[in-house]
Enzyme design. Structure first.
Site, PDB file in Angstrom:
ATOM      1  N   HIS A  11      -5.704  12.026   2.247  1.00 20.27           N
ATOM      2  CA  HIS A  11      -4.482  12.689   1.791  1.00 20.27           C
ATOM      3  C   HIS A  11      -4.634  13.022   0.319  1.00 20.27           C
ATOM      4  O   HIS A  11      -5.482  12.482  -0.383  1.00 20.27           O
ATOM      5  CB  HIS A  11      -3.226  11.831   2.037  1.00 20.27           C
ATOM      6  CG  HIS A  11      -3.224  10.508   1.339  1.00 20.27           C
ATOM      7  ND1 HIS A  11      -2.783  10.339   0.040  1.00 20.27           N
ATOM      8  CD2 HIS A  11      -3.620   9.282   1.734  1.00 20.27           C
ATOM      9  CE1 HIS A  11      -2.899   9.072  -0.309  1.00 20.27           C
ATOM     10  NE2 HIS A  11      -3.407   8.407   0.698  1.00 20.27           N
ATOM     11  N   LYS A  36       2.427  19.692   1.750  1.00 23.13           N
ATOM     12  CA  LYS A  36       2.534  18.430   1.027  1.00 23.13           C
ATOM     13  C   LYS A  36       1.438  17.452   1.438  1.00 23.13           C
ATOM     14  O   LYS A  36       1.159  17.276   2.628  1.00 23.13           O
ATOM     15  CB  LYS A  36       3.913  17.812   1.311  1.00 23.13           C
ATOM     16  CG  LYS A  36       4.256  16.595   0.468  1.00 23.13           C
ATOM     17  CD  LYS A  36       4.596  16.975  -0.957  1.00 23.13           C
ATOM     18  CE  LYS A  36       5.188  15.773  -1.705  1.00 23.13           C
ATOM     19  NZ  LYS A  36       5.395  16.091  -3.128  1.00 23.13           N
ATOM     20  N   HIS A 131     -14.656   4.352  -3.685  1.00 23.22           N
ATOM     21  CA  HIS A 131     -13.246   4.683  -3.828  1.00 23.22           C
ATOM     22  C   HIS A 131     -12.615   3.993  -5.041  1.00 23.22           C
ATOM     23  O   HIS A 131     -11.995   4.645  -5.891  1.00 23.22           O
ATOM     24  CB  HIS A 131     -12.515   4.286  -2.538  1.00 23.22           C
ATOM     25  CG  HIS A 131     -11.083   4.704  -2.483  1.00 23.22           C
ATOM     26  ND1 HIS A 131     -10.633   5.776  -1.737  1.00 23.22           N
ATOM     27  CD2 HIS A 131      -9.975   4.191  -3.071  1.00 23.22           C
ATOM     28  CE1 HIS A 131      -9.330   5.891  -1.868  1.00 23.22           C
ATOM     29  NE2 HIS A 131      -8.898   4.934  -2.669  1.00 23.22           N
ATOM     30  N   GLY A 185      -0.824  -2.515  -1.294  1.00 27.64           N
ATOM     31  CA  GLY A 185      -0.376  -1.187  -0.916  1.00 27.64           C
ATOM     32  C   GLY A 185       0.063  -1.119   0.531  1.00 27.64           C
ATOM     33  O   GLY A 185       1.083  -0.495   0.863  1.00 27.64           O
ATOM     34  N   ASN A 313       3.862   2.391  -9.114  1.00 29.52           N
ATOM     35  CA  ASN A 313       5.102   1.616  -9.079  1.00 29.52           C
ATOM     36  C   ASN A 313       5.517   1.341 -10.521  1.00 29.52           C
ATOM     37  O   ASN A 313       5.156   0.326 -11.120  1.00 29.52           O
ATOM     38  CB  ASN A 313       4.899   0.313  -8.295  1.00 29.52           C
ATOM     39  CG  ASN A 313       6.218  -0.371  -7.970  1.00 29.52           C
ATOM     40  OD1 ASN A 313       7.031  -0.613  -8.845  1.00 29.52           O
ATOM     41  ND2 ASN A 313       6.425  -0.685  -6.696  1.00 29.52           N
ATOM     42  N   ARG A 456      18.464   8.690  -4.769  1.00 25.22           N
ATOM     43  CA  ARG A 456      17.198   8.718  -5.497  1.00 25.22           C
ATOM     44  C   ARG A 456      17.429   9.046  -6.966  1.00 25.22           C
ATOM     45  O   ARG A 456      18.108  10.021  -7.311  1.00 25.22           O
ATOM     46  CB  ARG A 456      16.244   9.710  -4.835  1.00 25.22           C
ATOM     47  CG  ARG A 456      15.834   9.232  -3.457  1.00 25.22           C
ATOM     48  CD  ARG A 456      15.015  10.228  -2.697  1.00 25.22           C
ATOM     49  NE  ARG A 456      13.704  10.435  -3.291  1.00 25.22           N
ATOM     50  CZ  ARG A 456      12.758  11.194  -2.734  1.00 25.22           C
ATOM     51  NH1 ARG A 456      13.009  11.813  -1.592  1.00 25.22           N
ATOM     52  NH2 ARG A 456      11.591  11.335  -3.311  1.00 25.22           N
TER      53      ARG A 456
END
Length: 609
Positions: A11, A36, A131, A185, A313, A456
């Site tokens: 993604h 997206k 990664h 995560g 976060n 939000r």
């Protein structure tokens, strides 16, 4: 030496270009395809980076991919083997995609690169990073520190979910790792799924929902789901989760632990869901704090760099900063997988090639994350005219004064200026902005502009020289990745001691209610004249009119749409929402001047985020 970094096929695909260690350009594929979290090969982002650098693909010396697909496939096979026969359905669905595309990514990349430059021997120019090394490189090498500890945290890479690295000069070495299936995560994503939001997208919603709840499930999470040690190391009890082999994040035992099935997206949010969000947020904050304390105790490092999806976060980041564990903290603004493209390029240049490090004497090397494409004024005018837009062309002074006056009168404004941001945050280049003193602005922007949930929160953009006067923060926060409370003398007592849930949303809490969350917190972005002079000038003029050097700043898009990239994108979004004004370069557009026939309704054109 010119290096092109790529991330793709999971993604947030992206491309990044560096030249002798200097970051030239970076962009996410989603901005161009309008899909997206687009995971496809970032063809458009590659072309954009080349255009910005004035290069052809033949000019690239090295192409770096952000992870190692064979190692990732090894983890997939071993995981299914350990849990067999559980997970056969998931394995059967995943295997064809791996065999067809993901396992042979080197061949796939060569084919894609040959489409750009068929005569280049790409086999000799492709390298693969790990990664989490890509994450660590994206955090350390652009940072303002010569030496730093580097903490990366995300769902999972090949095997690693959490890593500690040390960086010095142009060197970076991984020191410790926590491996799959134990992952902060994935723990957070499990609660994202369980509370009815979309994994790899809705985690922001959980963080935003948390202040409406009470963390009454913390002990249950720490007792049953995660064994969290004093140094921050942890293990998850896999008997409650299904992400290793199943098609969901949690299972029936997880449901039984909390006494309910997962919320469906169509179902209302209740206090129960808010309490769950508050609880997993509190556990995550504690885990990050313990990791930070453990790293400090072990290394004595003065500086800490952060990357990986968990580093987005901002509430947890703010807790680490407030505790003063490290003298300095720097967080990669594209901390997720998109930033892996940049990290892969930097790792290839510094670690594979041995290239010298380019440091910015006045700060970090990210150029305010303004690394994407820009548009010249004559191009903007031609594009808007072709789209049917009606606009005035103002000089530089009048653009600022007219926009500031409109903001002071509570207009909601689309603000499109300069180079597009890299990463998930709009930082004053592709932003929707508003008056933070308006009690109605948050609700208006959420429901009538963004078409998203009313709870939000929005972030304040504030002049760097004024940040300490308005927030409990006195350091740079250019990337909206630190949360701090509004200063006590700017607060207004809210009569909601007995209020619960979303009722709290309607209570005015400060002189800038549109950017003050229900717990008096704010996700602060500091703006400086050297990095973003036009946005800083707008804040300065708004301060002159209102006495407030703060603006509401949110991304220029509607729910589930990527941030706008082109003037045409901006105009479409403008015409599909209740924005009052659009400013693109020096073009000034009023909604009342536009042809009503061009009004759009694409609020339902995108998948739920």
């Amino acid at each position: 030496m010119r290096v092109l970094g790529l991330s793709a096929l999971y993604h947030d695909s992206a491309a990044a270009l560096i030249d002798d260690g200097r970051i030239v350009a970076a962009a996410q594929e989603e901005r161009f395809t309008r899909k997206k979290h687009d995971a496809s090969i970032p063809r458009n982002a590659i072309q954009s980076c080349l255009d910005i650098g004035g290069l052809k693909l033949e000019d690239i010396d090295l192409v770096a991919f952000y992870e190692k697909p064979f190692v990732k496939f090894e983890r997939l096979l071993e995981t299914y083997a350990v849990f067999a026969p559980r997970g056969f359905t998931s394995f059967r669905q995943a295997l064809p995609l791996w065999i067809k595309e993901k396992l042979f990514q080197k061949d796939l990349l060569i084919r894609e690169l040959k489409a750009f430059a068929p005569d280049v021997k790409w086999l000799d120019k492709i390298v693969f990073s790990e990664h989490h090394l890509s994450h660590a490189a994206s955090a350390f090498f652009p940072s303002p520190f010569n030496d730093a500890a580097v903490l990366t945290m995300d769902g999972v890479g090949e095997w690693t979910t959490t890593s500690l690295a040390f960086g010095s000069g142009n060197q970076l070495n991984i020191h410790k790792e926590i491996h799959f299936p134990h992952s902060l995560g994935l723990l957070y994503s499990a609660f994202t799924y369980y509370t009815g939001f979309k994994v790899n997208s809705g985690e922001y919603k959980v963080m935003g929902l948390a202040p409406y709840g009470t963390p009454r499930f913390v002990d249950k999470i720490l007792t049953h789901l995660i064994d969290l040690k004093d140094d921050g190391s942890f293990q998850l009890d896999q008997s409650y989760f299904d992400y290793c082999t199943g098609l969901t994040m949690t299972n029936k035992r997880f449901d039984a632990l909390f006494g309910a099935p997962p919320r469906k997206a169509s179902e209302p949010l209740t206090q129960f869901h808010m309490d769950l969000a508050a609880s997993v947020q509190a556990v995550t904050e504690e885990a990050v704090l313990r990791l930070a304390r453990g790293i400090k105790a072990e290394t004595g490092a003065k500086n800490l760099c952060l990357a990986g999806g968990v580093a987005l976060n901002c509430v947890a980041n703010g807790k680490v900063l407030k505790e003063g564990i490290f003298e300095n903290i720097w967080i990669q603004p594209a901390a997720g997988d998109a930033g892996g493209a940049l990290g892969a390029a930097l790792a290839a240049y510094h670690l594979h090639h041995g290239g010298a490090r380019q440091m910015n004497p006045s700060g970090d090397s990210m150029s305010g994350a303004l690394l994407g494409p820009s548009f010249k004024q004559n191009d903007i005018e031609q594009r808007l005219t072709a789209a049917g837009a009606k606009f005035s062309v103002l000089n530089d002074t009048d653009v600022i004064s007219e926009t500031a006056a409109a903001l002071a009168s509570n207009a909601a404004i689309g603000w499109f200026q300069g180079r597009m941001e890299f990463g998930p945050r709009a930082l004053g280049a592709r932003s929707i902005i508003g008056n933070p003193a308006s009690p109605e602005m948050q609700r208006t922007l959420n429901l009538k502009v963004k078409f998203r949930e009313s709870f939000r929160p929005f972030a304040p953009a504030v002049r760097r020289e004024d940040v300490a006067e308005w927030f409990e923060l006195d350091c740079d926060s250019p990337y909206m990745l630190l949360v701090a409370n509004v200063q006590a003398d700017k607060r207004v007592k809210a009569e909601d001691a007995v209020k619960f849930g979303l009722v709290k949303l309607n209570m005015v809490r400060s002189l800038i209610p549109a950017v003050t969350h229900v717990d008096y917190s704010a996700r602060v972005q500091t703006v400086t004249a050297d990095v973003n002079p036009r946005f800083h000038a707008l804040l300065t003029q708004f301060r002159a009119l209102t006495g407030i050097p703060v603006l509401v700043n949110t991304s220029f898009n509607v729910r589930s749409e990527p941030i706008v990239c082109t003037p045409e994108d901006a105009f479409r979004c403008f015409m599909a929402t209740e924005l009052d004004v659009l400013v693109v370069g020096n073009c000034y557009l009023r909604k009342t001047d536009q042809d009503p026939a061009l009004k759009l309704d694409y609020s339902d054109s995108f998948e739920p985020d």
